[in-house]
Scaffold this active site. Structure first.
Site, PDB file in Angstrom:
ATOM      1  N   SER A 142       0.863  -1.189   0.000  1.00 26.52           N
ATOM      2  CA  SER A 142       0.000   0.000   0.000  1.00 26.52           C
ATOM      3  C   SER A 142       0.894   1.232   0.000  1.00 26.52           C
ATOM      4  O   SER A 142       2.023   1.175   0.514  1.00 26.52           O
ATOM      5  CB  SER A 142      -0.840   0.010   1.284  1.00 26.52           C
ATOM      6  OG  SER A 142      -1.450   1.265   1.477  1.00 26.52           O
ATOM      7  N   TYR A 155      -1.905  -1.231  10.651  1.00 22.79           N
ATOM      8  CA  TYR A 155      -2.091  -1.504   9.216  1.00 22.79           C
ATOM      9  C   TYR A 155      -0.897  -0.968   8.431  1.00 22.79           C
ATOM     10  O   TYR A 155      -0.300  -1.687   7.620  1.00 22.79           O
ATOM     11  CB  TYR A 155      -3.380  -0.833   8.738  1.00 22.79           C
ATOM     12  CG  TYR A 155      -3.600  -0.935   7.233  1.00 22.79           C
ATOM     13  CD1 TYR A 155      -4.179  -2.070   6.684  1.00 22.79           C
ATOM     14  CD2 TYR A 155      -3.213   0.098   6.361  1.00 22.79           C
ATOM     15  CE1 TYR A 155      -4.372  -2.177   5.306  1.00 22.79           C
ATOM     16  CE2 TYR A 155      -3.397   0.000   4.997  1.00 22.79           C
ATOM     17  CZ  TYR A 155      -3.985  -1.144   4.475  1.00 22.79           C
ATOM     18  OH  TYR A 155      -4.160  -1.252   3.106  1.00 22.79           O
TER      19      TYR A 155
HETATM   20  N1  LIG Z   1      -8.730   0.006  -0.620  1.00 28.46           N
HETATM   21  C1  LIG Z   1      -7.594   0.703  -0.495  1.00 28.46           C
HETATM   22  O1  LIG Z   1      -7.631   1.941  -0.404  1.00 28.46           O
HETATM   23  C2  LIG Z   1      -6.263  -0.017  -0.498  1.00 28.46           C
HETATM   24  C3  LIG Z   1      -5.102   0.748  -0.661  1.00 28.46           C
HETATM   25  C4  LIG Z   1      -3.870   0.113  -0.635  1.00 28.46           C
HETATM   26  C5  LIG Z   1      -3.805  -1.260  -0.439  1.00 28.46           C
HETATM   27  N2  LIG Z   1      -4.948  -1.983  -0.278  1.00 28.46           N
HETATM   28  C6  LIG Z   1      -4.815  -3.426  -0.043  1.00 28.46           C
HETATM   29  O2  LIG Z   1      -5.501  -4.132  -1.048  1.00 28.46           O
HETATM   30  C7  LIG Z   1      -5.885  -5.417  -0.554  1.00 28.46           C
HETATM   31  C8  LIG Z   1      -7.349  -5.659  -0.876  1.00 28.46           C
HETATM   32  O3  LIG Z   1      -8.145  -4.730  -0.147  1.00 28.46           O
HETATM   33  P1  LIG Z   1      -9.457  -4.051  -0.757  1.00 28.46           P
HETATM   34  O4  LIG Z   1      -9.283  -2.595  -0.666  1.00 28.46           O
HETATM   35  O5  LIG Z   1      -9.826  -4.664  -2.029  1.00 28.46           O
HETATM   36  O6  LIG Z   1     -10.530  -4.391   0.396  1.00 28.46           O
HETATM   37  P2  LIG Z   1     -11.693  -5.473   0.470  1.00 28.46           P
HETATM   38  O7  LIG Z   1     -12.709  -5.236  -0.577  1.00 28.46           O
HETATM   39  O8  LIG Z   1     -12.145  -5.443   1.898  1.00 28.46           O
HETATM   40  O9  LIG Z   1     -10.923  -6.828   0.162  1.00 28.46           O
HETATM   41  C9  LIG Z   1     -10.235  -7.565   1.135  1.00 28.46           C
HETATM   42  C10 LIG Z   1     -10.542  -9.022   0.870  1.00 28.46           C
HETATM   43  O10 LIG Z   1      -9.765  -9.818   1.780  1.00 28.46           O
HETATM   44  C11 LIG Z   1     -10.587 -10.811   2.332  1.00 28.46           C
HETATM   45  N3  LIG Z   1     -10.094 -11.130   3.668  1.00 28.46           N
HETATM   46  C12 LIG Z   1      -9.919 -10.281   4.714  1.00 28.46           C
HETATM   47  N4  LIG Z   1      -9.488 -10.970   5.777  1.00 28.46           N
HETATM   48  C13 LIG Z   1      -9.358 -12.256   5.384  1.00 28.46           C
HETATM   49  C14 LIG Z   1      -8.980 -13.443   6.035  1.00 28.46           C
HETATM   50  N5  LIG Z   1      -8.614 -13.450   7.332  1.00 28.46           N
HETATM   51  N6  LIG Z   1      -8.988 -14.599   5.342  1.00 28.46           N
HETATM   52  C15 LIG Z   1      -9.353 -14.609   4.037  1.00 28.46           C
HETATM   53  N7  LIG Z   1      -9.724 -13.523   3.357  1.00 28.46           N
HETATM   54  C16 LIG Z   1      -9.748 -12.361   4.046  1.00 28.46           C
HETATM   55  C17 LIG Z   1     -12.001 -10.205   2.381  1.00 28.46           C
HETATM   56  O11 LIG Z   1     -13.001 -11.206   2.324  1.00 28.46           O
HETATM   57  P3  LIG Z   1     -13.741 -11.747   3.648  1.00 28.46           P
HETATM   58  O12 LIG Z   1     -14.035 -10.555   4.501  1.00 28.46           O
HETATM   59  O13 LIG Z   1     -14.961 -12.437   3.119  1.00 28.46           O
HETATM   60  O14 LIG Z   1     -12.787 -12.690   4.283  1.00 28.46           O
HETATM   61  C18 LIG Z   1     -12.013  -9.371   1.121  1.00 28.46           C
HETATM   62  O15 LIG Z   1     -12.488 -10.102   0.024  1.00 28.46           O
HETATM   63  C19 LIG Z   1      -5.580  -5.398   0.948  1.00 28.46           C
HETATM   64  O16 LIG Z   1      -4.362  -6.055   1.213  1.00 28.46           O
HETATM   65  C20 LIG Z   1      -5.450  -3.914   1.252  1.00 28.46           C
HETATM   66  O17 LIG Z   1      -4.629  -3.671   2.369  1.00 28.46           O
HETATM   67  C21 LIG Z   1      -6.170  -1.395  -0.314  1.00 28.46           C
END
Ligand SMILES: NC(=O)c1ccc[n+]([C@@H]2O[C@H](COP(=O)([O-])OP(=O)(O)OC[C@H]3O[C@@H](n4cnc5c(N)ncnc54)[C@H](OP(=O)(O)O)[C@@H]3O)[C@@H](O)[C@H]2O)c1
Length: 250
Positions: A142, A155
């Site tokens: 990130s 985080y």
């Molecule tokens: N959104 C942003 O602004 C942003 C920015 C930089 C980096 N990121 C990174 O991008 C990645 C994806 O995030 P996103 O933004 O797409 O958010 P998201 O829509 O909440 O996706 C996260 C996914 O991870 C799964 N997950 C969470 N905990 C888990 C666990 N213990 N076991 C298995 N699956 C799990 C969730 O599904 P379940 O809840 O059903 O398990 C969900 O499908 C993350 O690593 C995040 O840190 C996001």
């Protein structure tokens, strides 16, 4: 850096049912790859596989060693060996040191999901990937791994650790055919990370922008794939990092 062939792969995408993971699954699905997604919520996994015919899913809490073992067994029986691992699943929780243990109650969950589980996946899959060619690991860090947002200290620290880990991993694997990619998204407005979608601003990207950047970066052999506003953060000098820190932590 290894350029990747982007079709005909077998790919595990953790957290592939929603947000950035789902956008990556959709992009690779359209390019002709076999995909397995995992996550904790069965309804979201079912919805995603309905949308991406042929994609398999497995309900798994990646922070649980038992769940990970069950997923590895499922993969051996029903999916086969992968040649690409996308370490994407992650959670983000606020933490407040001044309120003591109560304000810090999520930190184990964040560390075990965002860091420990990624390490366990690497320990399990890297030996398998080392026998494939081509092969790749994608670690999703990130922009906050480069400049922390103090409301989310744990985080941000897990994402800094993912960056550091990816540098070491790439160095250790330099004699192999495994490409090691770090995907560095900025704030993404259309995911579930913050519990709700955000109102889009200029410095945010969409999950499909992030997936498109990943595909392009893997195709061209870019090892650190920073997207949108995160490009500035990824290459900033120490003085610039300090001023970005002040900007985002006002
Ligand atoms: N959104 C942003 O602004 C942003 C920015 C930089 C980096 N990121 C990174 O991008 C990645 C994806 O995030 P996103 O933004 O797409 O958010 P998201 O829509 O909440 O996706 C996260 C996914 O991870 C799964 N997950 C969470 N905990 C888990 C666990 N213990 N076991 C298995 N699956 C799990 C969730 O599904 P379940 O809840 O059903 O398990 C969900 O499908 C993350 O690593 C995040 O840190 C996001």
């Amino acid at each position: 850096m290894n350029k990747m062939r982007l079709s005909g792969n077998k790919i595990l995408i953790t957290g592939g049912a929603t947000g950035i993971g789902f956008a990556i699954a959709r992009a690779f699905h359209s390019l002709g790859n076999d995909i397995l997604i995992c996550g904790r919520r069965k309804d979201r996994l079912d919805e995603a596989t309905k949308f991406l015919p042929g994609t398999k899913s497995f309900r798994c809490d990646i922070s649980s060693p038992e769940d990970r073992s069950r997923m590895y067994a499922f993969m051996a029986d029903r999916f086969g060996e992968i040649n690409i691992l996308v370490n994407n699943a992650g959670i983000q929780r606020p933490a407040d040191f001044l309120t003591g243990e109560d304000g810090m109650k999520y930190f184990h969950e964040e560390i075990s999901t965002n860091l420990e589980a990624q390490l366990c996946m690497l320990a399990h899959f890297v030996p398998m990937l080392s026998k494939k060619s081509p092969a790749a690991v994608v670690n999703v860090s990130s922009g906050l791994g480069f400049v922390p947002l103090s409301r989310f200290p744990v985080y941000s620290a897990t994402k800094a650790a993912i960056h550091s880990l990816t540098l070491s991993l790439r160095h250790q694997l330099k004699g192999t055919d495994i490409g090691v990619f770090e995907l560095i998204p900025p704030t993404v407005y259309d995911t579930e990370l913050k519990g709700k979608t955000l109102d889009k601003t200029d410095w945010m990207s969409s999950s499909s922008d992030v997936a498109a950047a990943l595909v392009h970066g893997m195709e061209t052999g870019e090892s650190e794939i920073a997207v949108g506003a995160a490009r500035r953060w990824n290459r900033a000098s120490r003085d610039e990092l300090d001023s970005i820190f002040d900007e985002i932590n006002r």
